[in-house]
Design an enzyme around this catalytic site. Structure first.
Site, PDB file in Angstrom:
ATOM      1  N   TYR A   1       0.000   7.536 -12.334  1.00 61.90           N
ATOM      2  CA  TYR A   1       0.010   6.120 -11.963  1.00 61.90           C
ATOM      3  C   TYR A   1      -0.386   5.216 -13.134  1.00 61.90           C
ATOM      4  O   TYR A   1       0.125   4.115 -13.267  1.00 61.90           O
ATOM      5  CB  TYR A   1      -0.885   5.863 -10.744  1.00 61.90           C
ATOM      6  CG  TYR A   1      -0.258   6.368  -9.465  1.00 61.90           C
ATOM      7  CD1 TYR A   1       0.797   5.688  -8.874  1.00 61.90           C
ATOM      8  CD2 TYR A   1      -0.701   7.539  -8.859  1.00 61.90           C
ATOM      9  CE1 TYR A   1       1.396   6.149  -7.715  1.00 61.90           C
ATOM     10  CE2 TYR A   1      -0.108   8.012  -7.695  1.00 61.90           C
ATOM     11  CZ  TYR A   1       0.943   7.314  -7.129  1.00 61.90           C
ATOM     12  OH  TYR A   1       1.537   7.773  -5.991  1.00 61.90           O
TER      13      TYR A   1
ATOM     14  N   TYR B   1       0.847  -1.185   0.000  1.00 62.76           N
ATOM     15  CA  TYR B   1       0.000   0.000   0.000  1.00 62.76           C
ATOM     16  C   TYR B   1       0.887   1.241   0.000  1.00 62.76           C
ATOM     17  O   TYR B   1       1.726   1.408   0.896  1.00 62.76           O
ATOM     18  CB  TYR B   1      -0.913  -0.005   1.231  1.00 62.76           C
ATOM     19  CG  TYR B   1      -1.811   1.211   1.306  1.00 62.76           C
ATOM     20  CD1 TYR B   1      -2.720   1.481   0.282  1.00 62.76           C
ATOM     21  CD2 TYR B   1      -1.751   2.092   2.374  1.00 62.76           C
ATOM     22  CE1 TYR B   1      -3.548   2.598   0.334  1.00 62.76           C
ATOM     23  CE2 TYR B   1      -2.571   3.206   2.439  1.00 62.76           C
ATOM     24  CZ  TYR B   1      -3.459   3.457   1.408  1.00 62.76           C
ATOM     25  OH  TYR B   1      -4.278   4.559   1.451  1.00 62.76           O
TER      26      TYR B   1
ATOM     27  N   HIS C   1      -4.788   5.162  -2.647  1.00 70.06           N
ATOM     28  CA  HIS C   1      -6.003   5.971  -2.795  1.00 70.06           C
ATOM     29  C   HIS C   1      -5.623   7.322  -3.369  1.00 70.06           C
ATOM     30  O   HIS C   1      -4.612   7.906  -2.971  1.00 70.06           O
ATOM     31  CB  HIS C   1      -6.686   6.194  -1.429  1.00 70.06           C
ATOM     32  CG  HIS C   1      -7.249   4.938  -0.851  1.00 70.06           C
ATOM     33  ND1 HIS C   1      -6.516   4.093  -0.051  1.00 70.06           N
ATOM     34  CD2 HIS C   1      -8.479   4.383  -0.969  1.00 70.06           C
ATOM     35  CE1 HIS C   1      -7.278   3.063   0.303  1.00 70.06           C
ATOM     36  NE2 HIS C   1      -8.473   3.217  -0.235  1.00 70.06           N
TER      37      HIS C   1
ATOM     38  N   MET D   1       1.120   4.656   0.983  1.00 69.98           N
ATOM     39  CA  MET D   1       0.399   5.571   1.874  1.00 69.98           C
ATOM     40  C   MET D   1       0.549   7.002   1.365  1.00 69.98           C
ATOM     41  O   MET D   1      -0.421   7.744   1.299  1.00 69.98           O
ATOM     42  CB  MET D   1       0.935   5.452   3.308  1.00 69.98           C
ATOM     43  CG  MET D   1       0.773   4.060   3.890  1.00 69.98           C
ATOM     44  SD  MET D   1       1.264   3.985   5.637  1.00 69.98           S
ATOM     45  CE  MET D   1       3.041   4.168   5.549  1.00 69.98           C
TER      46      MET D   1
END
Length: 193
Positions: free
Chosen positions: A124, A73, A112, A75
């Site tokens: 991305y 993940y 996110h 962050m």
């Protein structure tokens, strides 16, 4: 511009304040002390980015072992505004992707992104991430509160030879994609016939 101007360095107790300051400037959300305590434990998964020896960016990740899978993940991954488009974000993301590839034991990488942050979404996507889902009201104190979950799959989610729940047809879909690529013209003609 030469890429040698950009270097990555470890996050340590001595420079963690620089990371806090950077995150305060770059991100609309604030991170608690636990976030920074955890960042000091993740080694290669947290890096400060230097441009000509000035801290201009940082990336912080964690390993997420939920839902029968091992995921990375992201962050935070951010860079100060005047230093954007110089390859700093690319250097940080490539570091993370190389780390994950060397490890070889991750199912996917995800993060996110606020739904209106088109530059981040485009960034991305260049690296093979796709919008996996959209979470309503993900952010508490910022607008828009919705977030896209961007994900880059590294391998089909198969656990002990059995597809995990919710991923049952993942392997089949992957096989179909390969077949589709080989018969693109045939499928294309069928659709328009």
């Amino acid at each position: 511009m030469t890429r040698s101007r950009i270097e990555l360095g470890d996050v340590t107790p001595h420079n963690i304040k620089q990371l806090k300051k950077l995150n305060t400037v770059v991100f609309p959300v604030s991170y608690n002390e636990k976030f920074y305590k955890d960042v000091l434990e993740v080694g290669e998964l947290a890096k400060l980015a230097y441009y000509n020896d000035i801290v201009v960016g940082a990336v912080c990740c964690r390993v997420d072992t939920s839902e029968n899978s091992r995921r990375l993940y992201i962050m935070t991954l951010g860079c100060l505004f005047p230093y954007r488009r110089l390859g700093v974000g690319t250097t940080m993301l490539e570091h993370v992707l190389n780390h994950v590839e060397k490890d070889g034991n991750y199912d996917n990488i995800y993060l996110h992104v606020q739904v209106n942050n088109t530059s981040a979404i485009d960034f991305y996507k260049k690296f093979g991430f796709e919008i996996h889902e959209t979470k309503k009201h993900y952010y508490k104190r910022i607008e828009p509160a919705d977030a896209h979950v961007l994900q880059k799959n590294l391998r089909p989610a198969i656990t002990n030879g059995i597809a995990s729940p919710g991923e049952k047809n993942h392997h089949d879909k992957h096989s179909e994609k390969i077949i589709d690529k080989n018969n693109v013209d045939k499928h294309h003609n069928d659709k328009h016939a």
